[in-house]
Design a protein around this motif. Structure first.
Motif, PDB file in Angstrom:
ATOM      1  N   ASN A   5       0.859  -1.187   0.000  1.00 14.73           N
ATOM      2  CA  ASN A   5       0.000   0.000   0.000  1.00 14.73           C
ATOM      3  C   ASN A   5       0.897   1.240   0.000  1.00 14.73           C
ATOM      4  O   ASN A   5       2.112   1.135  -0.089  1.00 14.73           O
ATOM      5  CB  ASN A   5      -0.955  -0.017   1.199  1.00 14.73           C
ATOM      6  CG  ASN A   5      -0.221  -0.049   2.531  1.00 14.73           C
ATOM      7  OD1 ASN A   5       0.949   0.286   2.633  1.00 14.73           O
ATOM      8  ND2 ASN A   5      -0.919  -0.469   3.573  1.00 14.73           N
ATOM      9  N   LEU A   6       0.273   2.406   0.096  1.00 14.34           N
ATOM     10  CA  LEU A   6       1.024   3.663   0.096  1.00 14.34           C
ATOM     11  C   LEU A   6       2.074   3.691   1.198  1.00 14.34           C
ATOM     12  O   LEU A   6       3.218   4.071   0.960  1.00 14.34           O
ATOM     13  CB  LEU A   6       0.059   4.850   0.249  1.00 14.34           C
ATOM     14  CG  LEU A   6       0.702   6.220   0.384  1.00 14.34           C
ATOM     15  CD1 LEU A   6       1.432   6.609  -0.891  1.00 14.34           C
ATOM     16  CD2 LEU A   6      -0.356   7.264   0.718  1.00 14.34           C
ATOM     17  N   GLN A   7       1.701   3.276   2.390  1.00 10.75           N
ATOM     18  CA  GLN A   7       2.626   3.319   3.521  1.00 10.75           C
ATOM     19  C   GLN A   7       3.855   2.446   3.273  1.00 10.75           C
ATOM     20  O   GLN A   7       4.989   2.892   3.443  1.00 10.75           O
ATOM     21  CB  GLN A   7       1.916   2.877   4.799  1.00 10.75           C
ATOM     22  CG  GLN A   7       2.804   2.882   6.022  1.00 10.75           C
ATOM     23  CD  GLN A   7       2.083   2.386   7.265  1.00 10.75           C
ATOM     24  OE1 GLN A   7       0.940   1.939   7.212  1.00 10.75           O
ATOM     25  NE2 GLN A   7       2.755   2.459   8.396  1.00 10.75           N
ATOM     26  N   LEU A   8       3.641   1.214   2.859  1.00 10.44           N
ATOM     27  CA  LEU A   8       4.754   0.297   2.621  1.00 10.44           C
ATOM     28  C   LEU A   8       5.622   0.771   1.458  1.00 10.44           C
ATOM     29  O   LEU A   8       6.855   0.714   1.520  1.00 10.44           O
ATOM     30  CB  LEU A   8       4.230  -1.120   2.350  1.00 10.44           C
ATOM     31  CG  LEU A   8       5.278  -2.211   2.199  1.00 10.44           C
ATOM     32  CD1 LEU A   8       6.135  -2.331   3.455  1.00 10.44           C
ATOM     33  CD2 LEU A   8       4.600  -3.530   1.896  1.00 10.44           C
ATOM     34  N   ALA A  59       6.056   3.872   0.454  1.00 11.29           N
ATOM     35  CA  ALA A  59       6.824   5.026   0.924  1.00 11.29           C
ATOM     36  C   ALA A  59       8.011   4.571   1.776  1.00 11.29           C
ATOM     37  O   ALA A  59       9.112   5.119   1.651  1.00 11.29           O
ATOM     38  CB  ALA A  59       5.920   5.976   1.709  1.00 11.29           C
ATOM     39  N   GLN A  60       7.793   3.567   2.613  1.00 15.56           N
ATOM     40  CA  GLN A  60       8.893   3.039   3.435  1.00 15.56           C
ATOM     41  C   GLN A  60       9.993   2.469   2.546  1.00 15.56           C
ATOM     42  O   GLN A  60      11.174   2.713   2.784  1.00 15.56           O
ATOM     43  CB  GLN A  60       8.383   1.955   4.383  1.00 15.56           C
ATOM     44  CG  GLN A  60       7.597   2.476   5.550  1.00 15.56           C
ATOM     45  CD  GLN A  60       6.996   1.338   6.385  1.00 15.56           C
ATOM     46  OE1 GLN A  60       7.083   0.163   6.028  1.00 15.56           O
ATOM     47  NE2 GLN A  60       6.368   1.704   7.488  1.00 15.56           N
ATOM     48  N   SER A  87       8.312  10.256   2.489  1.00 15.40           N
ATOM     49  CA  SER A  87       7.078  10.353   3.263  1.00 15.40           C
ATOM     50  C   SER A  87       5.875   9.925   2.421  1.00 15.40           C
ATOM     51  O   SER A  87       5.874  10.050   1.194  1.00 15.40           O
ATOM     52  CB  SER A  87       6.863  11.776   3.776  1.00 15.40           C
ATOM     53  OG  SER A  87       6.400  12.617   2.747  1.00 15.40           O
ATOM     54  N   GLN A  88       4.860   9.436   3.102  1.00 14.71           N
ATOM     55  CA  GLN A  88       3.632   9.013   2.421  1.00 14.71           C
ATOM     56  C   GLN A  88       2.976  10.179   1.693  1.00 14.71           C
ATOM     57  O   GLN A  88       2.499  10.022   0.562  1.00 14.71           O
ATOM     58  CB  GLN A  88       2.635   8.453   3.433  1.00 14.71           C
ATOM     59  CG  GLN A  88       3.035   7.137   4.037  1.00 14.71           C
ATOM     60  CD  GLN A  88       2.014   6.657   5.044  1.00 14.71           C
ATOM     61  OE1 GLN A  88       0.819   6.620   4.745  1.00 14.71           O
ATOM     62  NE2 GLN A  88       2.469   6.285   6.226  1.00 14.71           N
ATOM     63  N   SER A  89       2.934  11.341   2.343  1.00 16.15           N
ATOM     64  CA  SER A  89       2.267  12.488   1.725  1.00 16.15           C
ATOM     65  C   SER A  89       3.007  12.934   0.464  1.00 16.15           C
ATOM     66  O   SER A  89       2.383  13.237  -0.560  1.00 16.15           O
ATOM     67  CB  SER A  89       2.119  13.647   2.708  1.00 16.15           C
ATOM     68  OG  SER A  89       3.371  14.075   3.164  1.00 16.15           O
ATOM     69  N   THR A 106      -3.290   3.662  -4.604  1.00 13.26           N
ATOM     70  CA  THR A 106      -4.283   2.602  -4.462  1.00 13.26           C
ATOM     71  C   THR A 106      -5.000   2.333  -5.776  1.00 13.26           C
ATOM     72  O   THR A 106      -5.175   1.172  -6.169  1.00 13.26           O
ATOM     73  CB  THR A 106      -5.303   2.968  -3.361  1.00 13.26           C
ATOM     74  OG1 THR A 106      -4.593   3.176  -2.139  1.00 13.26           O
ATOM     75  CG2 THR A 106      -6.338   1.883  -3.175  1.00 13.26           C
TER      76      THR A 106
END
Length: 124
Positions: A38-41, A43-44, A49-51, A66
């Motif tokens: 997903n976006l969080q993973l 970005a990691q 950053s996610q934003s 998504t």
């Protein structure tokens, strides 16, 4: 001279952004079957950053992470429905949906028919 420096810095920044977005797209193409992606993973993995990723990704592709990931998953699901006799729940798992019911809902929303209807039509 100052304007030239600013121009070159902006160009470098755009190149870096394009590279990062291409790298993100590559990760998504490779790891779409990971239901945790997903976006969080993402970005990691990119160490941003996610934003920032969300904003830049939308600017670059016109879609959210998504939406883009679901598009990839649905295209892969279509291929499996057309070319295999796997059950819907097996296909859902292979394309990154942990919930087969949600897969069915998402598939119908995107294509206008259920996975079973799609497979029946395409296998004729």
């Amino acid at each position: 001279l100052f304007d030239e420096i600013i121009f070159h810095l902006q160009r470098l920044s755009m190149n870096r952004t394009a590279y990062t977005m291409q790298y993100a797209l590559g990760i998504m193409q490779r790891d779409y079957a990971d239901s945790e992606l997903n976006l969080q993973l993402l970005a990691q993995r990119l160490n941003i950053s996610q934003s920032y990723l969300g904003r830049q990704f939308h600017e670059y592709t016109g879609k959210t992470v998504t939406e883009y990931l679901n598009d990839i998953r649905m295209e892969k699901a279509k291929e499996l429905l057309e070319n295999t006799t796997l059950k819907n729940y097996e296909i859902a798992e292979k394309v990154g949906f942990s919930d087969p019911h949600y897969f069915g809902i998402s598939f119908k929303k995107m294509t206008g028919c259920t996975p079973t209807e799609y497979a029946r039509e395409k296998r004729r």
